[in-house]
Scaffold this motif. Structure first.
Motif, mmCIF file in Angstrom:
data_model
loop_
_atom_site.group_PDB
_atom_site.id
_atom_site.type_symbol
_atom_site.label_atom_id
_atom_site.label_comp_id
_atom_site.label_asym_id
_atom_site.label_seq_id
_atom_site.Cartn_x
_atom_site.Cartn_y
_atom_site.Cartn_z
ATOM 1 N N ALA A 71 0.826 -1.207 0.000
ATOM 2 C CA ALA A 71 0.000 0.000 0.000
ATOM 3 C C ALA A 71 0.862 1.259 0.000
ATOM 4 O O ALA A 71 0.470 2.279 -0.566
ATOM 5 N N GLY A 72 2.030 1.217 0.622
ATOM 6 C CA GLY A 72 2.915 2.380 0.644
ATOM 7 C C GLY A 72 3.389 2.763 -0.744
ATOM 8 O O GLY A 72 3.417 3.937 -1.099
ATOM 9 N N GLN A 73 3.752 1.757 -1.531
ATOM 10 C CA GLN A 73 4.180 2.037 -2.906
ATOM 11 C C GLN A 73 3.014 2.551 -3.739
ATOM 12 O O GLN A 73 3.186 3.444 -4.573
ATOM 13 N N ALA A 74 1.841 1.994 -3.522
ATOM 14 C CA ALA A 74 0.665 2.455 -4.262
ATOM 15 C C ALA A 74 0.353 3.906 -3.926
ATOM 16 O O ALA A 74 0.011 4.705 -4.811
ATOM 17 N N LEU A 75 0.475 4.268 -2.661
ATOM 18 C CA LEU A 75 0.231 5.650 -2.247
ATOM 19 C C LEU A 75 1.256 6.593 -2.880
ATOM 20 O O LEU A 75 0.906 7.682 -3.341
ATOM 21 N N LEU A 76 2.511 6.165 -2.928
ATOM 22 C CA LEU A 76 3.544 6.976 -3.569
ATOM 23 C C LEU A 76 3.261 7.170 -5.055
ATOM 24 O O LEU A 76 3.498 8.241 -5.613
ATOM 25 N N VAL A 77 2.765 6.140 -5.697
ATOM 26 C CA VAL A 77 2.431 6.241 -7.124
ATOM 27 C C VAL A 77 1.308 7.248 -7.332
ATOM 28 O O VAL A 77 1.368 8.091 -8.229
ATOM 29 N N VAL A 78 0.297 7.181 -6.503
ATOM 30 C CA VAL A 78 -0.829 8.101 -6.639
ATOM 31 C C VAL A 78 -0.384 9.533 -6.363
ATOM 32 O O VAL A 78 -0.758 10.458 -7.098
ATOM 33 N N LEU A 79 0.408 9.758 -5.327
ATOM 34 C CA LEU A 79 0.894 11.101 -5.027
ATOM 35 C C LEU A 79 1.836 11.620 -6.117
ATOM 36 O O LEU A 79 1.789 12.792 -6.489
ATOM 37 N N GLY A 80 2.682 10.746 -6.637
ATOM 38 C CA GLY A 80 3.559 11.140 -7.738
ATOM 39 C C GLY A 80 2.784 11.476 -8.996
ATOM 40 O O GLY A 80 3.140 12.393 -9.738
ATOM 41 N N SER A 81 1.712 10.747 -9.231
ATOM 42 C CA SER A 81 0.876 11.036 -10.392
ATOM 43 C C SER A 81 0.141 12.359 -10.227
ATOM 44 O O SER A 81 -0.096 13.071 -11.196
ATOM 45 N N ALA A 82 -0.224 12.671 -8.992
ATOM 46 C CA ALA A 82 -0.886 13.954 -8.743
ATOM 47 C C ALA A 82 0.067 15.113 -9.036
ATOM 48 O O ALA A 82 -0.378 16.201 -9.414
ATOM 49 N N LEU A 83 1.367 14.895 -8.891
ATOM 50 C CA LEU A 83 2.338 15.943 -9.216
ATOM 51 C C LEU A 83 2.343 16.270 -10.706
ATOM 52 O O LEU A 83 2.740 17.363 -11.098
ATOM 53 N N CYS A 84 1.913 15.318 -11.536
ATOM 54 C CA CYS A 84 1.830 15.588 -12.976
ATOM 55 C C CYS A 84 0.802 16.675 -13.270
ATOM 56 O O CYS A 84 0.912 17.389 -14.268
ATOM 57 N N LEU A 85 -0.201 16.787 -12.420
ATOM 58 C CA LEU A 85 -1.230 17.812 -12.608
ATOM 59 C C LEU A 85 -0.802 19.175 -12.075
ATOM 60 O O LEU A 85 -1.510 20.156 -12.256
ATOM 61 N N LEU A 86 0.341 19.244 -11.413
ATOM 62 C CA LEU A 86 0.777 20.472 -10.772
ATOM 63 C C LEU A 86 0.909 21.661 -11.734
ATOM 64 O O LEU A 86 0.426 22.755 -11.405
ATOM 65 N N PRO A 87 1.503 21.506 -12.918
ATOM 66 C CA PRO A 87 1.582 22.679 -13.814
ATOM 67 C C PRO A 87 0.207 23.228 -14.194
ATOM 68 O O PRO A 87 0.002 24.444 -14.195
ATOM 69 N N THR A 88 -0.732 22.347 -14.469
ATOM 70 C CA THR A 88 -2.078 22.792 -14.818
ATOM 71 C C THR A 88 -2.727 23.497 -13.638
ATOM 72 O O THR A 88 -3.368 24.542 -13.804
ATOM 73 N N LEU A 89 -2.553 22.947 -12.448
ATOM 74 C CA LEU A 89 -3.151 23.559 -11.262
ATOM 75 C C LEU A 89 -2.532 24.915 -10.954
ATOM 76 O O LEU A 89 -3.238 25.855 -10.568
ATOM 77 N N VAL A 90 -1.225 25.046 -11.148
ATOM 78 C CA VAL A 90 -0.566 26.335 -10.908
ATOM 79 C C VAL A 90 -1.063 27.374 -11.919
ATOM 80 O O VAL A 90 -1.376 28.515 -11.548
ATOM 81 N N LEU A 91 -1.164 26.991 -13.174
ATOM 82 C CA LEU A 91 -1.653 27.930 -14.191
ATOM 83 C C LEU A 91 -3.097 28.339 -13.919
ATOM 84 O O LEU A 91 -3.472 29.502 -14.097
ATOM 85 N N LEU A 92 -3.926 27.397 -13.484
ATOM 86 C CA LEU A 92 -5.305 27.727 -13.140
ATOM 87 C C LEU A 92 -5.372 28.624 -11.909
ATOM 88 O O LEU A 92 -6.207 29.534 -11.839
ATOM 89 N N ALA A 93 -4.507 28.399 -10.938
ATOM 90 C CA ALA A 93 -4.486 29.255 -9.753
ATOM 91 C C ALA A 93 -4.101 30.687 -10.122
ATOM 92 O O ALA A 93 -4.717 31.651 -9.641
ATOM 93 N N VAL A 94 -3.108 30.834 -11.000
ATOM 94 C CA VAL A 94 -2.717 32.169 -11.464
ATOM 95 C C VAL A 94 -3.883 32.826 -12.188
ATOM 96 O O VAL A 94 -4.178 34.010 -11.983
ATOM 97 N N TYR A 95 -4.571 32.058 -13.021
ATOM 98 C CA TYR A 95 -5.722 32.589 -13.766
ATOM 99 C C TYR A 95 -6.799 33.109 -12.812
ATOM 100 O O TYR A 95 -7.275 34.234 -12.948
ATOM 101 N N PHE A 96 -7.186 32.279 -11.842
ATOM 102 C CA PHE A 96 -8.272 32.674 -10.955
ATOM 103 C C PHE A 96 -7.862 33.826 -10.031
ATOM 104 O O PHE A 96 -8.695 34.692 -9.728
ATOM 105 N N LEU A 97 -6.610 33.879 -9.601
ATOM 106 C CA LEU A 97 -6.156 35.001 -8.786
ATOM 107 C C LEU A 97 -6.177 36.306 -9.580
ATOM 108 O O LEU A 97 -6.596 37.347 -9.072
ATOM 109 N N CYS A 98 -5.726 36.254 -10.825
ATOM 110 C CA CYS A 98 -5.731 37.464 -11.658
ATOM 111 C C CYS A 98 -7.153 37.909 -11.977
ATOM 112 O O CYS A 98 -7.456 39.107 -11.944
ATOM 113 N N ARG A 99 -8.006 36.957 -12.290
ATOM 114 C CA ARG A 99 -9.394 37.313 -12.616
ATOM 115 C C ARG A 99 -10.117 37.873 -11.396
ATOM 116 O O ARG A 99 -10.926 38.789 -11.512
ATOM 117 N N ARG A 100 -9.809 37.339 -10.210
ATOM 118 C CA ARG A 100 -10.451 37.830 -8.996
ATOM 119 C C ARG A 100 -10.014 39.259 -8.707
ATOM 120 O O ARG A 100 -10.835 40.105 -8.338
#
Length: 116
Positions: A71-100
């Motif tokens: 289960a520890g390795q599976a959790l690491l895989v899921v967390l590592g995969s979530a890091l792949c979404l990080l650039p999209t999430l950062v760009l969306l955060a910048v977008y929403f902060l600027c629009r606000r």
């Protein structure tokens, strides 16, 4: 021998500075696009990063989870995969902060006009 070590440090420092400059440029471009009057230019860069992640991520998750031994390795895989979404999430955060901030500024201008 020492010259190879210092050369490696210089190359690493130059690469790090180059990547940092690229990241700062991407975020600056995202801020510029997000502050445009139209709402859609700020969503272009997140929309460009999301399909690549969504096409690759399920395959990577399936392969890595099938090879995880506990289960520890599976959790690491899921967390590592979530890091792949990080650039999209950062760009969306910048977008929403600027629009606000744009929306807040527009409301203040409207309020100042009504006070006159």
């Amino acid at each position: 021998m020492a010259t190879f070590d210092t050369m490696a440090i210089v190359v690493i420092a130059v690469n790090l500075c180059l990547w940092l400059a690229i990241l700062v440029g991407i975020v600056a471009l995202q801020v510029f696009l997000s502050r445009r009057k139209a709402w859609w230019p700020g969503l272009v860069m997140p929309a460009c990063t999301l399909p690549g992640v969504l096409l690759v991520l399920p395959n990577v998750l399936f392969n890595a989870l099938s090879q995880a031994e506990n289960a520890g390795q599976a959790l690491l895989v899921v967390l590592g995969s979530a890091l792949c979404l990080l650039p999209t999430l950062v760009l969306l955060a910048v977008y929403f902060l600027c629009r606000r901030s744009q929306k807040h500024k527009k409301q203040l201008d409207k309020m100042n006009i009504q006070d006159l």
